[in-house]
Scaffold this motif. Structure first.
Motif, PDB file in Angstrom:
ATOM      1  N   PRO A 164      -3.219  -2.528 -17.386  1.00  0.00           N
ATOM      2  CA  PRO A 164      -3.486  -1.201 -17.541  1.00  0.00           C
ATOM      3  C   PRO A 164      -2.694  -0.155 -16.691  1.00  0.00           C
ATOM      4  O   PRO A 164      -2.160  -0.719 -15.711  1.00  0.00           O
ATOM      5  N   SER A 165      -2.468   0.835 -17.085  1.00  0.00           N
ATOM      6  CA  SER A 165      -1.670   1.930 -16.137  1.00  0.00           C
ATOM      7  C   SER A 165      -1.946   2.010 -14.882  1.00  0.00           C
ATOM      8  O   SER A 165      -3.403   2.179 -14.561  1.00  0.00           O
ATOM      9  N   GLY A 166      -1.400   1.993 -13.971  1.00  0.00           N
ATOM     10  CA  GLY A 166      -1.598   2.118 -12.401  1.00  0.00           C
ATOM     11  C   GLY A 166      -1.953   0.966 -11.768  1.00  0.00           C
ATOM     12  O   GLY A 166      -2.320   0.712 -10.814  1.00  0.00           O
ATOM     13  N   SER A 167      -1.746  -0.320 -12.596  1.00  0.00           N
ATOM     14  CA  SER A 167      -2.293  -1.697 -11.788  1.00  0.00           C
ATOM     15  C   SER A 167      -1.228  -2.174 -11.104  1.00  0.00           C
ATOM     16  O   SER A 167      -1.382  -3.102 -10.660  1.00  0.00           O
ATOM     17  N   GLY A 168      -0.073  -1.329 -11.103  1.00  0.00           N
ATOM     18  CA  GLY A 168       0.860  -1.834 -10.208  1.00  0.00           C
ATOM     19  C   GLY A 168       2.045  -2.509 -10.518  1.00  0.00           C
ATOM     20  O   GLY A 168       2.775  -3.280  -9.829  1.00  0.00           O
ATOM     21  N   LYS A 169       2.130  -2.587 -11.627  1.00  0.00           N
ATOM     22  CA  LYS A 169       3.348  -3.368 -12.410  1.00  0.00           C
ATOM     23  C   LYS A 169       4.556  -2.770 -12.196  1.00  0.00           C
ATOM     24  O   LYS A 169       5.446  -3.554 -11.712  1.00  0.00           O
ATOM     25  N   SER A 170       5.019  -1.675 -12.318  1.00  0.00           N
ATOM     26  CA  SER A 170       6.260  -1.247 -11.593  1.00  0.00           C
ATOM     27  C   SER A 170       6.688  -1.270  -9.924  1.00  0.00           C
ATOM     28  O   SER A 170       7.740  -1.670 -10.071  1.00  0.00           O
ATOM     29  N   THR A 171       5.576  -1.137  -9.446  1.00  0.00           N
ATOM     30  CA  THR A 171       5.608  -1.439  -8.113  1.00  0.00           C
ATOM     31  C   THR A 171       6.065  -2.887  -7.621  1.00  0.00           C
ATOM     32  O   THR A 171       6.901  -3.026  -6.837  1.00  0.00           O
ATOM     33  N   LEU A 172       5.401  -3.651  -8.505  1.00  0.00           N
ATOM     34  CA  LEU A 172       5.773  -5.052  -8.326  1.00  0.00           C
ATOM     35  C   LEU A 172       7.281  -5.397  -8.713  1.00  0.00           C
ATOM     36  O   LEU A 172       7.915  -6.000  -7.834  1.00  0.00           O
ATOM     37  N   SER A 228       0.691  -1.193  -0.092  1.00  0.00           N
ATOM     38  CA  SER A 228      -0.018   0.083  -0.120  1.00  0.00           C
ATOM     39  C   SER A 228       0.927   1.357  -0.101  1.00  0.00           C
ATOM     40  O   SER A 228       1.880   1.231   0.580  1.00  0.00           O
ATOM     41  N   PHE A 229       0.487   2.307  -0.740  1.00  0.00           N
ATOM     42  CA  PHE A 229       1.092   3.573  -0.397  1.00  0.00           C
ATOM     43  C   PHE A 229      -0.095   4.390   0.260  1.00  0.00           C
ATOM     44  O   PHE A 229      -1.246   4.815   0.055  1.00  0.00           O
ATOM     45  N   GLY A 230       0.221   4.996   1.639  1.00  0.00           N
ATOM     46  CA  GLY A 230      -0.870   5.252   2.603  1.00  0.00           C
ATOM     47  C   GLY A 230      -2.032   4.327   2.431  1.00  0.00           C
ATOM     48  O   GLY A 230      -2.014   3.285   2.970  1.00  0.00           O
ATOM     49  N   ASP A 260      11.328  -2.534 -16.874  1.00  0.00           N
ATOM     50  CA  ASP A 260      10.015  -1.932 -16.815  1.00  0.00           C
ATOM     51  C   ASP A 260       9.884  -0.991 -17.971  1.00  0.00           C
ATOM     52  O   ASP A 260      10.310   0.056 -17.974  1.00  0.00           O
ATOM     53  N   GLU A 261       8.938  -1.546 -18.721  1.00  0.00           N
ATOM     54  CA  GLU A 261       8.216  -0.535 -19.974  1.00  0.00           C
ATOM     55  C   GLU A 261       9.644  -0.139 -20.722  1.00  0.00           C
ATOM     56  O   GLU A 261       9.699   1.048 -20.967  1.00  0.00           O
ATOM     57  N   VAL A 262      10.588  -0.845 -21.012  1.00  0.00           N
ATOM     58  CA  VAL A 262      11.927  -0.260 -21.413  1.00  0.00           C
ATOM     59  C   VAL A 262      11.855   0.463 -22.788  1.00  0.00           C
ATOM     60  O   VAL A 262      12.630   1.048 -23.080  1.00  0.00           O
TER      61      VAL A 262
HETATM   62  N1  LIG Z   1       5.910   6.410  -4.379  1.00  0.00           N
HETATM   63  C1  LIG Z   1       4.492   6.384  -4.528  1.00  0.00           C
HETATM   64  N2  LIG Z   1       3.742   6.935  -3.687  1.00  0.00           N
HETATM   65  C2  LIG Z   1       2.367   6.819  -3.805  1.00  0.00           C
HETATM   66  N3  LIG Z   1       1.853   6.258  -4.877  1.00  0.00           N
HETATM   67  C3  LIG Z   1       2.564   5.602  -5.539  1.00  0.00           C
HETATM   68  C4  LIG Z   1       3.965   5.446  -5.635  1.00  0.00           C
HETATM   69  N4  LIG Z   1       4.400   4.599  -6.591  1.00  0.00           N
HETATM   70  C5  LIG Z   1       3.169   4.256  -7.184  1.00  0.00           C
HETATM   71  N5  LIG Z   1       2.345   4.855  -6.630  1.00  0.00           N
HETATM   72  C6  LIG Z   1       0.686   4.705  -7.214  1.00  0.00           C
HETATM   73  O1  LIG Z   1       0.489   3.035  -7.193  1.00  0.00           O
HETATM   74  C7  LIG Z   1      -0.260   2.818  -8.210  1.00  0.00           C
HETATM   75  C8  LIG Z   1       0.649   1.569  -9.045  1.00  0.00           C
HETATM   76  O2  LIG Z   1       1.717   2.289  -9.758  1.00  0.00           O
HETATM   77  P1  LIG Z   1       2.754   1.496 -10.720  1.00  0.00           P
HETATM   78  O3  LIG Z   1       3.665   2.742 -11.209  1.00  0.00           O
HETATM   79  O4  LIG Z   1       3.274   0.542 -10.047  1.00  0.00           O
HETATM   80  O5  LIG Z   1       1.538   1.338 -11.856  1.00  0.00           O
HETATM   81  P2  LIG Z   1       1.951   0.698 -13.320  1.00  0.00           P
HETATM   82  O6  LIG Z   1       1.259  -0.368 -13.347  1.00  0.00           O
HETATM   83  O7  LIG Z   1       3.377   0.634 -13.581  1.00  0.00           O
HETATM   84  O8  LIG Z   1       1.291   1.932 -14.252  1.00  0.00           O
HETATM   85  P3  LIG Z   1       2.025   2.193 -15.547  1.00  0.00           P
HETATM   86  O9  LIG Z   1       1.565   1.263 -16.705  1.00  0.00           O
HETATM   87  O10 LIG Z   1       1.636   3.714 -15.991  1.00  0.00           O
HETATM   88  O11 LIG Z   1       3.714   2.386 -15.434  1.00  0.00           O
HETATM   89  C9  LIG Z   1      -0.437   3.964  -8.987  1.00  0.00           C
HETATM   90  O12 LIG Z   1      -1.985   4.542  -8.626  1.00  0.00           O
HETATM   91  C10 LIG Z   1       0.338   5.039  -8.408  1.00  0.00           C
HETATM   92  O13 LIG Z   1       0.052   6.226  -8.344  1.00  0.00           O
END
Ligand SMILES: Nc1ncnc2c1ncn2[C@@H]1O[C@H](COP(=O)(O)OP(=O)(O)OP(=O)(O)O)[C@@H](O)[C@H]1O
Ligand SMILES: [Mg+2]
Lengths: 260, 249
Positions: free
Chosen positions: A55-63, A30-32, A181-183
């Motif tokens: 889709p964008s924002g689905s958490g791929k980069s975070t993973l 979680s973020f917050g 990551d989406e290089v």
């Molecule tokens: N450091 C952070 N602090 C707060 N929220 C974050 C942080 N990093 C990511 N988020 C939120 O977490 C969610 C997932 O982000 P993430 O970058 O993992 O998505 P993504 O699947 O990689 O999207 P994209 O395809 O746009 O790159 C988004 O809603 C983003 O706003």
């Protein structure tokens, strides 16, 4: 309808019986107040190439960030070569030596030329011999077809060239696993090819790779296993042929419909 | 040659009353050269220390410990919002009087820290407070993604700071740093107030002896313009040398 969260772990690819290289189980982040990853589990076997779309924002980069401990997770477990990443006593250096990462925006060191970008971490972090590192770095630049660009600063290279320097920079640490990551997302179509070629060669050499990508054609060719994430969960996964030709989940169908 | 120049300035004094003893009088000339060199020395040493304070302060400001950050913030506020002359007096008279005394080689008790030491400390802290803020703004301009890339390569926090953040931040904040260092050179003249024999102090001695205040004042102005000019020139050269091809405007 499949359930929102996958239970248990899903083993991908060829060597299903051997100990997985990477193993995620019920990962939460979680973020917050917003939960970005809601219980993701999967395994990656040695030498496998896994592609994650969604889709964008689905958490791929975070993973991907969680896998090399750039961000801490809130629950579940991530193991890389048997080592728990989510551990207070984690040897970060050992982990990051094993896991190379390449980013959408290349993120090269702008104050260092291409060769120094490759040499910096092995020298400063691994304290390896400068001459030996230099030889390896020159070979890597050749491998990514950038011989002759040793002295060029990132600002003097095209996006595709910068991205290949970034790949070589990660490889200079001799990692066992590469995260992409989406290089190619920031590149123009012409230069996308050269970067994909480099990744393909790596995959063929047996590097374990996790790719987040929007290049469906490439994913289909290269992946051993496909995953689709949506709002923090894995919606569908499977071998590429099945995944693309016969998606079971409605969300996969609509996502693929938008992209293709 | 030197003798001719001296002759000319003596003649200048006799015909017009413009009395530049620092040219034709070897004693005054020696004093002024010492003062000039002392100003350069004071400037350089404070410059180095204040930059070190800036680098360390900016690092501490990112500490995860709340009290460390507050302490740095308190230091910055105190030194940015009080007159440097008051700071100098505070160090020399208030803190200086609390310091223990030691016996010197003639057997006389004297303070551990001399007026020189206090001038260096005070001026370095003064310029350092601004440098912390300047470096902080430079650090904030370094993309988080670049830092993340360094972390993913195994750099620890200190290594990221030393090898990636600082070199990039330094380039961003060079113009502001340059301004502050110019200000520091000018502020060294305050050391006059605690009898450090820098240029202004020496000039004062000379005009007391010769009653040539306007001449010495004019000379001082030009001497500072000269010193600041050299510093600005050096900083510009540094800026050009550190410029990265294709990076940041
Ligand atoms: N450091 C952070 N602090 C707060 N929220 C974050 C942080 N990093 C990511 N988020 C939120 O977490 C969610 C997932 O982000 P993430 O970058 O993992 O998505 P993504 O699947 O990689 O999207 P994209 O395809 O746009 O790159 C988004 O809603 C983003 O706003
Ligand atoms: Mg992303």
């Amino acid at each position: 309808m499949p359930s929102e969260t996958e239970s248990g772990s899903v083993t991908a690819g060829k060597s299903a019986t051997a100990e997985p290289m990477i193993s995620l189980s019920n990962v939460h982040k979680s973020f917050g107040d917003t939960e970005v990853i809601k219980g993701i589990s999967f395994d990656v076997a040695k030498g496998d190439v896994v592609c994650i779309i969604g889709p964008s924002g689905s958490g791929k980069s975070t993973l991907l960030r969680c896998i090399n401990a750039l961000v801490p997770i809130d629950g579940g477990s991530i193991r890389v070569e048997g080592q728990e990443v989510h551990d207070a006593n984690l040897d970060r250096l050992a982990l990051r030596k094993k896991v190379g990462m390449v980013f959408q925006q290349y993120n090269l060191f702008p104050h260092k030329n291409a060769l120094d970008n490759l040499m910096m971490a092995p020298i400063k972090v691994l304290r390896q011999d400068k001459k030996e590192v230099r030889e390896r770095a020159l070979k890597l630049l050749e491998k990514v077809r950038l011989s002759g660009k040793e002295d060029a600063y990132p600002g003097e290279l095209s996006g595709g060239q910068q991205q290949r320097v970034a790949i070589a920079r990660a490889l200079a640490m001799n990692p066992d696993i590469m995260l992409f990551d989406e290089v190619t997302a920031a590149l123009d179509p012409e230069t996308v090819k050269e970067v994909l070629l480099t990744i393909r060669e790596l995959a063929e050499e047996g590097m374990t790779c996790i790719l987040v990508t929007h290049e469906m054609g490439f994913a289909r060719e290269i992946a051993d296993h496909m995953y689709l994430t949506d709002r923090g969960v894995i919606v569908e996964h499977g071998p590429p042929a099945e995944f693309f030709d016969n998606p079971k989940d409605e969300r996969t169908r609509s996502f693929l419909g938008q992209i293709l | 040659m030197l003798a001719q120049i001296s002759q000319w300035f003596i003649w200048l004094n006799q015909t017009t009353g413009i009395n530049l003893t620092i040219v034709y009088d070897s004693y005054d000339r020696g004093r002024m050269i010492d003062g000039f060199l002392n100003t350069i020395y004071l400037s350089l040493i404070c410059l180095v220390i204040s930059v070190i304070i800036g680098v360390i302060g900016a690092w501490l400001q990112r500490s995860s410990l709340k009290w460390t950050r507050r302490l740095v913030q308190g230091y910055i506020q105190l030194f940015r919002n009080t007159p440097p002359l008051v700071q100098l007096y505070f160090f020399y008279f208030a803190i200086g009087s609390l310091m223990p005394k030691i016996e010197n080689k003639y057997g006389i008790m004297q303070p551990i820290l001399s007026n020189w030491d206090w001038a260096i400390i005070s001026l370095s802290f003064f310029a350092g407070a601004f440098n912390v803020e300047i470096f902080r703004s430079g650090i904030e301009a370094v993309p988080k993604a670049t830092v993340e890339a360094a972390e993913s390569l195994g750099f620890n926090r200190l290594q990221v700071y030393l090898y990636v953040v600082l070199p990039l931040a330094f380039r961003v904040c060079l113009p502001a740093l340059s301004n502050n260092l110019v200000n520091l050179v000018k502020t060294t003249s305050l050391a006059y107030a605690i009898a450090v024999p820098e240029m202004l102090y020496v000039a004062n001695q000379i005009w007391s002896d010769n009653l040539n205040v306007p001449e010495m004042m004019t000379f001082l102005l030009f001497a500072y313009v000269f010193l600041v000019g050299i510093l600005v020139w050096a900083m510009n050269r540094l800026e050009r040398r550190l410029q990265l091809p294709g990076y940041g405007g």
